[in-house]
Scaffold this motif. Sequence first.
Motif, PDB file in Angstrom:
ATOM      1  N   LEU A 165      -2.498   5.633  -0.202  1.00 35.90           N
ATOM      2  CA  LEU A 165      -3.002   4.289   0.055  1.00 35.90           C
ATOM      3  C   LEU A 165      -3.646   3.779  -1.225  1.00 35.90           C
ATOM      4  O   LEU A 165      -4.564   4.411  -1.756  1.00 35.90           O
TER       5      LEU A 165
ATOM      6  N   SER B 251      -5.504   5.548  -6.088  1.00 40.41           N
ATOM      7  CA  SER B 251      -4.986   5.668  -4.728  1.00 40.41           C
ATOM      8  C   SER B 251      -5.673   6.830  -4.029  1.00 40.41           C
ATOM      9  O   SER B 251      -6.276   7.695  -4.663  1.00 40.41           O
TER      10      SER B 251
ATOM     11  N   ILE C  14       0.855   1.130   1.015  1.00 37.06           N
ATOM     12  CA  ILE C  14       0.970   2.523   1.443  1.00 37.06           C
ATOM     13  C   ILE C  14       2.306   3.006   0.904  1.00 37.06           C
ATOM     14  O   ILE C  14       3.349   2.402   1.189  1.00 37.06           O
TER      15      ILE C  14
ATOM     16  N   CYS D  31      -1.696  -1.961   4.312  1.00 38.43           N
ATOM     17  CA  CYS D  31      -2.840  -1.626   5.153  1.00 38.43           C
ATOM     18  C   CYS D  31      -3.363  -2.835   5.925  1.00 38.43           C
ATOM     19  O   CYS D  31      -3.544  -3.918   5.366  1.00 38.43           O
TER      20      CYS D  31
ATOM     21  N   CYS E 286      -5.949   5.229   9.136  1.00 36.83           N
ATOM     22  CA  CYS E 286      -5.623   3.936   8.539  1.00 36.83           C
ATOM     23  C   CYS E 286      -4.312   3.467   9.149  1.00 36.83           C
ATOM     24  O   CYS E 286      -3.387   4.268   9.339  1.00 36.83           O
TER      25      CYS E 286
END
Length: 307
Positions: free
Chosen positions: A211, A218, A267, A278, A291
């Motif tokens: 993510l 990330s 993502i 996201c 998430c």
Amino acid sequence: MASQTATTVTSRHITLPFNLRADPLALNDPKNRELLYKLFPGTTGLAMDGTFLYIIQAEAPPKPWPKSIAGLPSYFAPQIGPQHTPVLFGWHLGRGSGAIARSLNGRDMADWEPLFIIVKNHFKVMGVSVTEIMYWGNYLVVILEHRRTADISKLPWKAGNIAVTYFYEDEVGRPSTPQSRCEAGPRPGNQVDLKSLTPAKRRRTRDFVFLGSSDRDSIEGSFMGTSFQRVIADEGSSEQQWVFAIWLYMGQDSADALPSRIYGNAIFTSTGYVLGFCQYAPTEGPMKDWCVGIATNEFIDRGFTNF
């Protein structure tokens, strides 16, 4: 040949001579269990549910904790029980409530949309409002919009020959503002050398993905499941549609460390292909440390393949 005591720690992943994801029965081997017990002093038990490896300790060890051990995401717990698991498993009904989609084998479906359509239509006919239907390979979770819904004893306990469990919408910890399918697009500046969009549907779950958390950084998580969410069709519209979503497990207590601004972040896989964008990461409730993002299928179906 790897030594039976070889342990490798790489990027918060502990690799052992056996892999519990590929061979779950390896946990029954006394030598393997001995090796796992030695990893963290004070361990009193081990357990796994096919998705997570549970390390039973009265008090969790100092952080940082590993993202995975022997191929599975790890979770420290004081004891084994439904209150000590990150698994999203709601309340369930007895056999007397009936079953639907009996002709389908819902277990580990590559494309579970046919099952989703049957379940969605069943609740529509019943007059029960549903906001999301999640698929976890061997069971479904249905999110009911209202607590004062139809007689819950008539809700199905199985669909496609797998279990159906339930949450109420006010239990899941979503943001109060409804999200539209268009609002969950990419946020400029969050590229991290990404490539094109790739379909998330039919993709193998439990792979490690990332993510985006800033322009160049990330956070690693695990692609665990998918769902269909009921969302507002477009900004300013009252029309609602169902969209395909992906769920990531970000790691135990990760919600406390996630940046405040991750909405719209990409993502993506380890090779840079984008699976989704996201929506939100709950900070409380049963979905804490997870998430959710709108899957790239929603954008690919509208003709988008690149940023």
